[in-house]
Write a protein that holds these residues in place. Sequence first.
Motif, mmCIF file in Angstrom:
data_model
loop_
_atom_site.group_PDB
_atom_site.id
_atom_site.type_symbol
_atom_site.label_atom_id
_atom_site.label_comp_id
_atom_site.label_asym_id
_atom_site.label_seq_id
_atom_site.Cartn_x
_atom_site.Cartn_y
_atom_site.Cartn_z
ATOM 1 N N SER A 302 34.531 12.370 6.289
ATOM 2 C CA SER A 302 34.140 11.707 7.534
ATOM 3 C C SER A 302 35.367 11.373 8.369
ATOM 4 C CB SER A 302 33.353 10.428 7.231
ATOM 5 O OG SER A 302 32.132 10.723 6.605
ATOM 6 N N ALA A 303 36.400 10.856 7.711
ATOM 7 C CA ALA A 303 37.617 10.495 8.444
ATOM 8 C C ALA A 303 38.277 11.719 9.060
ATOM 9 C CB ALA A 303 38.583 9.791 7.503
ATOM 10 N N PHE A 304 38.351 12.824 8.312
ATOM 11 C CA PHE A 304 39.014 14.008 8.841
ATOM 12 C C PHE A 304 38.139 14.771 9.833
ATOM 13 C CE2 PHE A 304 41.934 13.224 5.375
ATOM 14 C CZ PHE A 304 43.146 13.561 5.953
ATOM 15 N N ALA A 305 36.830 14.620 9.720
ATOM 16 C CA ALA A 305 35.956 15.197 10.748
ATOM 17 C C ALA A 305 36.224 14.544 12.095
ATOM 18 C CB ALA A 305 34.496 15.029 10.342
ATOM 19 N N ARG A 314 37.434 22.835 15.429
ATOM 20 C CA ARG A 314 36.086 23.003 14.862
ATOM 21 C C ARG A 314 36.192 22.974 13.338
ATOM 22 N NH1 ARG A 314 31.983 28.179 15.609
ATOM 23 N NH2 ARG A 314 30.297 27.348 14.298
ATOM 24 N N LEU A 315 35.681 21.931 12.747
ATOM 25 C CA LEU A 315 35.713 21.756 11.291
ATOM 26 C C LEU A 315 34.329 21.975 10.726
ATOM 27 C CD1 LEU A 315 37.001 20.854 8.588
ATOM 28 C CD2 LEU A 315 36.560 18.487 9.273
ATOM 29 N N THR A 316 34.188 22.976 9.861
ATOM 30 C CA THR A 316 32.921 23.224 9.175
ATOM 31 C C THR A 316 33.067 22.824 7.713
ATOM 32 O OG1 THR A 316 33.540 25.519 8.683
ATOM 33 C CG2 THR A 316 32.319 25.111 10.724
ATOM 34 N N ALA A 359 37.807 25.463 7.820
ATOM 35 C CA ALA A 359 36.581 25.611 7.039
ATOM 36 C C ALA A 359 36.825 25.111 5.619
ATOM 37 C CB ALA A 359 36.126 27.065 7.016
ATOM 38 N N LEU A 360 35.900 24.290 5.132
ATOM 39 C CA LEU A 360 36.044 23.715 3.780
ATOM 40 C C LEU A 360 34.783 23.987 2.971
ATOM 41 C CD1 LEU A 360 37.432 20.349 2.635
ATOM 42 C CD2 LEU A 360 35.043 20.844 2.130
#
Length: 434
Positions: A302-305, A314-316, A359-360
């Motif tokens: 949540s923090a890194f989003a 864009r973080l998936t 992407a993670l």
Amino acid sequence: MNQVMTETFLGHMLFFGFALTLGTSVSILFSGIELTRKNKRTLGFLYVVFLIVQSVCLWFLGWDMLTKLYPLLVHLPLIGIFSLCYKRPWLISAVSVFSAFLCCQPPLWALNLCSVFFDHRIAESVVYGAVAFLTYYLLKKYTVKPFRQLIEISVKSCIILGVIPFLYYLLDYGTTTYTGILFRGAEWAIYLMFSAVTIFYFMFIVIYHAETQKQAALQRERDMLDMQFRMAQTEFDSLRQVQQNAAVYRHDMRHHFAHLQGLASKEKIDELKEYLQTAQSDMDAITPVRFCENETVNLILSAFAAKAEQSGIRLTIDAMLPNSISFSDTELCSLLSNALENAIHACEVIPDSNNRFVALRMYPRNNKLCIDIRNSYQNEPVFDQGKQGSPGLPVSTEQGHGFGTKSMAHIVEKHGGVFRFSAEDGWFIFQATA
């Protein structure tokens, strides 16, 4: 005449007895043989055997021949016994025996100094024995522990410590016992001793400096890893505080509902809408997004989003984790925080925000945690030399950077896992299974 011969024989026996006692005792201490009751009995028996053999050789062969045979009668057998019977490494056994020989030189100097003032072999040997026991006491109290720690650190450390005793051993027997060149005052032999001491003194300085520099670098890395770990702990504590704030806000919901009910009963629709919008914004700001069942991972992601959104990245995220996994909270925080921090930092320098992607994927497989984190990048990454030709850790040219990946590798290896950093098709990839 017989009395003189008897006194000489007894003097020689005392000398060799004291020398044998000091040499074998110090060798045993240096080699690290555990002095159990059984070992004490065995070593005591060997000492008696050595003493008998020396006595026989002294009686039938004389002082000079016994001195020349001493390495074959005592030193080499001791090395073999330590290695074969007590399972000590050959190198440690040899260095222990040669170092013990070096420690026998102060009593020998005292004996020769005593012979300057009076010529009595028994008295000289007694002086030798007194200094020998003093030497043993000082060595046991101050030297044995650090010596054993240093020779057991590595083969290289053992060789460094053993070079000077071994060379002194060769020079002593080569220039005194077997040839007597040093006693005849040959200048080249005298300067050979001085030159050998000088050369290896400066060699020791160079080697010791290199080792201390290496240890200092390792200490700096440990300090930086500790700092990274403490930073991860601090970040996790702040995330925990956000969750507690959300819990408090949920607890106060009844007050919000009471206020909303009051506004509705008075038909203050505009104020009601405004209050609802404000309350919704507050809740969104403090409520972590749920990505999986694991509470710690949810807080971190949540923090890194939020950080990725602020940087136009864009973080998936695809995280399918149970609530309980083998990693501790601080390890998870350090591992994910370092990986995502590096990924976001690499994306931030990309000029076109449309090309910033992270992407993670995280998922369990066969009771292990699998992690795949990849990001786009602007600057081509550089890797150090890995094992068997595969890429190693990425190398950072920025001051104070590069420790995060080492911390990640340390955590994965601590859990018996494997990891891989690579760059393929415009993606920087970190993969780990532990």
